[in-house]
Enzyme design. Structure first.
Site, PDB file in Angstrom:
ATOM      1  N   VAL A 252       0.846  -1.204   0.000  1.00  0.00           N
ATOM      2  CA  VAL A 252       0.000   0.000   0.000  1.00  0.00           C
ATOM      3  C   VAL A 252       0.882   1.255   0.000  1.00  0.00           C
ATOM      4  O   VAL A 252       0.600   2.223  -0.712  1.00  0.00           O
ATOM      5  CB  VAL A 252      -0.987  -0.014   1.196  1.00  0.00           C
TER       6      VAL A 252
ATOM      7  N   PRO B 186      11.566   0.527   7.663  1.00  0.00           N
ATOM      8  CA  PRO B 186      12.848  -0.186   7.653  1.00  0.00           C
ATOM      9  C   PRO B 186      13.086  -0.859   6.298  1.00  0.00           C
ATOM     10  O   PRO B 186      12.147  -1.422   5.719  1.00  0.00           O
ATOM     11  CB  PRO B 186      12.702  -1.234   8.774  1.00  0.00           C
TER      12      PRO B 186
ATOM     13  N   ALA C 129      14.320  -3.559   5.371  1.00  0.00           N
ATOM     14  CA  ALA C 129      14.006  -4.982   5.253  1.00  0.00           C
ATOM     15  C   ALA C 129      12.565  -5.225   4.792  1.00  0.00           C
ATOM     16  O   ALA C 129      12.288  -6.209   4.107  1.00  0.00           O
ATOM     17  CB  ALA C 129      14.250  -5.664   6.591  1.00  0.00           C
ATOM     18  N   GLY C 130      11.644  -4.319   5.139  1.00  0.00           N
ATOM     19  CA  GLY C 130      10.225  -4.559   4.808  1.00  0.00           C
ATOM     20  C   GLY C 130       9.739  -3.840   3.554  1.00  0.00           C
ATOM     21  O   GLY C 130       8.537  -3.857   3.257  1.00  0.00           O
TER      22      GLY C 130
ATOM     23  N   ASP D 214      -5.547   1.387   7.122  1.00  0.00           N
ATOM     24  CA  ASP D 214      -6.265   0.307   7.800  1.00  0.00           C
ATOM     25  C   ASP D 214      -7.333   0.794   8.771  1.00  0.00           C
ATOM     26  O   ASP D 214      -7.967  -0.022   9.441  1.00  0.00           O
ATOM     27  CB  ASP D 214      -5.255  -0.590   8.545  1.00  0.00           C
TER      28      ASP D 214
END
Ligand code: SHN
Ligand code: NAI
Length: 290
Positions: A31, A51, A53-54, A126
């Site tokens: 998103v 971060p 990594a994500g 969300d």
């Protein structure tokens, strides 16, 4: 379609100007990447807190491609006892808009609360009930921007309606609007001033022109033809026929302009022929009965 009787329960549809302003996005997943995509169109500067990594591959791609437009703050947003604990303090109050795209509902809610307290407009992917505004399906062609919103009822349906709207367009709208934009600028330079008689005359002339010319006619305009249109049209308080302006440019232009005029008159010509045919049959039947 049902008559529009809505007097409440909707949202304000506006084209938010973000050029040169600062937007904070928290979360660079799927998103988040969509948000970056939407914001790049606006010429806003984006700070992305997420971060490495994500990051979604699309977010990574945007960071690599537009390093001067997106600043990556490679850290986790976090609060302990309501206090921000990020290594570099992120001052939410310095942003014109904040978007959360997190897989952490509690954190999203906390960020929204901070924004709400200082009245910075916020969208949380969300938590619809806490959003100041929603995103929507988008159809774009140059300056044309159409947003399809279901006001939170059916996001996937918004995307499907978007495809229907796309299919209903001719593909000439963006080009035509770009030309109309340049023409309006030229007109304002020629007849400057805000409001008053000149403003009213400008608006009347532009409205008439837009009603009498087709999008295809506008798309054929070049700068030279625009000047001619203003010389022969605006200066004489008249709206020239498209063929008089875009047709003079080149042979192809004449043919195209004539063709579009001809095609437009086809339905009335066909009804005229059908009318003659019908009258002929009635006359023959009348004669046969005699
Ligand atoms: C309220 C809103 C807030 C906001 O994000 O601004 C919101 C909220 C939520 N969406 C969720 C799910 C999905 N969202 C999509 C897709 C889009 N969602 C978009 C907007 C909006 N989504 C805002 C309302 C817009 C409106 O109503 O008009 C679009 C139009 C624009 C965009 O995001 O840029 C973009 C399509 C763009 C395109 O393709 O063109 C899909 C489909 C897909 O991914 O293909 C799904 C799964 C199928 C489904 O649920 O329909 C969930 C989780 C629900 C759950 O957990 O069950 C929530 C949260 C909740 O509802 O609680
Ligand atoms: N509005 C919409 O159109 C849609 C909304 N959603 C909702 O949006 C949310 C996000 O969905 P996706 O992008 O698919 O999730 P995702 O898991 O792909 O992305 C989450 C991102 O947040 C980052 N992140 C996690 N904790 C963080 C922190 N503390 N600080 C900074 N960044 C952090 C992750 O590294 C990741 O990049 C979900 O809650 C989902 O339910 C889902 C689909 C559509």
């Amino acid at each position: 379609m049902a008559e529009n009787k809505t007097v409440g329960g909707g949202s304000l549809l506006i084209a938010w100007q973000l050029k040169g302003k600062k937007v904070l996005i928290v979360g660079g997943g799927e998103v988040g990447a969509q948000r970056i995509d939407s914001l790049l169109t606006t010429d806003a500067h984006i700070d992305l807190v997420s971060p490495s990594a994500g990051l979604h591959p699309r977010s990574k791609g945007f960071l690599e491609k537009y390093p001067s437009r997106i600043t990556h703050i490679d850290q986790e947003f976090a609060f302990i006892d309501g206090r921000q604990t990020t290594t570099a303090f992120i001052d939410v109050g310095t942003y014109d808009m904040v978007l959360t795209a997190l897989d952490d509902n509690a954190l999203s809610r906390q960020i929204v609360e901070v924004c709400r307290a200082i009245r910075v407009p916020v969208n949380a992917a969300d938590i619809p009930e806490l959003c100041d505004f929603y995103f929507g399906g988008q159809v774009r062609d140059g300056p044309l921007q159409i947003m399809i919103s279901t006001n939170g009822n059916g996001p996937r349906i918004a995307a499907l309606i978007k495809d229907r709207v796309k299919n209903a367009l001719t593909g000439k709208e963006g080009d035509a609007l770009t030309k109309v934009g340049i023409l309006r600028t030229k007109l304002k330079e020629r007849a400057p001033g805000v409001g008053g008689d000149v403003g009213r005359r400008r608006m009347r002339w532009m409205s008439k022109l837009c009603e009498q010319w087709s999008l295809e006619d506008f798309a054929l305009l070049n700068e030279e033809a625009m000047d001619q249109l203003l010389d022969e049209g605006w200066e004489h308080n008249a709206v020239p026929l498209p063929v008089q302006v875009v047709g003079k440019r080149k042979i192809g232009g004449i043919l195209e302009a004539i063709t579009t005029d001809w095609v437009r008159s086809l339905p009335s010509f066909t009804s005229f022929l059908a009318g003659i045919g019908f009258a002929h049959i009635v006359f023959r039947l009348y004669q046969a009965r005699k």
